[in-house]
Write an enzyme that holds these catalytic residues in place. Structure first.
Site, PDB file in Angstrom:
ATOM      1  N   CYS A  15       0.827  -1.206   0.000  1.00  0.00           N
ATOM      2  CA  CYS A  15       0.000   0.000   0.000  1.00  0.00           C
ATOM      3  C   CYS A  15       0.865   1.262   0.000  1.00  0.00           C
ATOM      4  CB  CYS A  15      -0.984  -0.072   1.165  1.00  0.00           C
ATOM      5  SG  CYS A  15      -2.433   0.947   0.888  1.00  0.00           S
TER       6      CYS A  15
ATOM      7  N   HIS B 274      -3.095  -5.417   1.769  1.00  0.00           N
ATOM      8  CA  HIS B 274      -2.391  -5.667   3.040  1.00  0.00           C
ATOM      9  C   HIS B 274      -2.438  -7.127   3.475  1.00  0.00           C
ATOM     10  CE1 HIS B 274      -1.958  -1.408   4.267  1.00  0.00           C
ATOM     11  NE2 HIS B 274      -3.094  -1.227   3.627  1.00  0.00           N
TER      12      HIS B 274
ATOM     13  N   GLU C  48      -0.568  -8.523   5.428  1.00  0.00           N
ATOM     14  CA  GLU C  48      -0.096  -8.610   6.824  1.00  0.00           C
ATOM     15  C   GLU C  48      -1.235  -8.555   7.835  1.00  0.00           C
ATOM     16  OE1 GLU C  48       0.222  -6.056   4.827  1.00  0.00           O
ATOM     17  OE2 GLU C  48      -0.096  -4.163   5.890  1.00  0.00           O
TER      18      GLU C  48
HETATM   19  N1  GLN Z   1      -3.556   6.328   0.994  1.00  0.00           N
HETATM   20  C1  GLN Z   1      -2.295   6.042   1.621  1.00  0.00           C
HETATM   21  C2  GLN Z   1      -1.142   6.798   0.948  1.00  0.00           C
HETATM   22  O1  GLN Z   1      -1.333   7.563   0.080  1.00  0.00           O
HETATM   23  C3  GLN Z   1      -1.995   4.551   1.613  1.00  0.00           C
HETATM   24  C4  GLN Z   1      -2.980   3.807   2.498  1.00  0.00           C
HETATM   25  C5  GLN Z   1      -2.438   2.536   3.087  1.00  0.00           C
HETATM   26  O2  GLN Z   1      -1.208   2.322   3.174  1.00  0.00           O
HETATM   27  N2  GLN Z   1      -3.346   1.702   3.573  1.00  0.00           N
HETATM   28  O3  GLN Z   1      -0.021   6.603   1.314  1.00  0.00           O
END
Ligand code: GLN
Length: 197
Positions: free
Chosen positions: A78, A173, A175
């Site tokens: 992410c 994710h 994890e």
């Molecule tokens: N929206 C977040 C970003 O721009 C990422 C979200 C996440 O890691 N769950 O970094």
């Protein structure tokens, strides 16, 4: 095997837990000296613009770039995927990434927190059983350049997992769902890199 988890911000504890379950020695990385000790690094989910600011403030941004260039295996989830992207199409003003993955990513591509969602994904490199994937204000990979390979796509064709050499990234994710196959896959890359040097 000593695996670092970038611990500036975000869900680094969850990654550390999965890696320990899989038998890795985990180092929480907040300084260049800690980065220098690891055979691989996980960059967690969180907020990429904050992670970028903290990486610069802690003097880690350039050592991270150098480590990626030198072939350190890195897995980003992410916000971590955003950090690994060569291009962030909608970064917050002045936001920089570490880069390494020949992709462009779009942050918050699915909308706000309330539009977070879960779905099952086919990820052929991990075997037949689908991956249950949780997307939380997740990015999407807008373009996959010639150096990178898409590992998973949503039903509408949008790419949400990529690989390039020793770099791995997912929009979602693993994890937090008990899904360990991405971490196992990453640890096999770390083991191979350690062997090859
Ligand atoms: N929206 C977040 C970003 O721009 C990422 C979200 C996440 O890691 N769950 O970094």
């Amino acid at each position: 095997m000593t695996v670092g988890v970038l611990a500036l911000q975000g869900d680094f504890r969850e990654h550390a837990q999965v890696l320990r379950t899989l038998g890795a020695d985990v180092v929480l990385v907040r300084r260049p000296e800690e980065l220098a000790r690891v055979d691989g690094l996980v960059i967690p989910g969180g907020e990429s613009s904050v992670m970028d600011k903290l990486a610069r403030a802690f003097g880690l941004a350039d050592p991270l770039r150098a480590a990626v260039r030198a072939g350190l295996p890195v897995y980003g989830t992410c916000a971590g995927l955003i950090m690994l992207a060569d291009t962030v199409v909608d970064g917050i003003r002045g936001q920089e990434s570490i880069g390494g993955l020949d992709i462009s990513v779009r942050r918050n591509a699915f909308g706000s927190q309330t539009q977070s969602f879960e779905t099952d994904l086919d990820v052929p490199v991990l075997g037949e059983a689908p991956v249950h994937a949780v997307f939380i204000r997740a990015p999407v990979v807008d373009t996959v350049g010639p150096q990178a390979t898409a590992l998973a796509r949503l039903a509408d064709g949008r790419c949400v997992a990529v690989e390039q050499g020793r770099l791995l990234g997912t929009s979602f994710h693993p994890e937090i769902t008990g899904e360990h196959r991405f971490h196992e896959y990453f640890l096999s890359t770390v083991a191979a890199a350690r062997f090859l040097g």
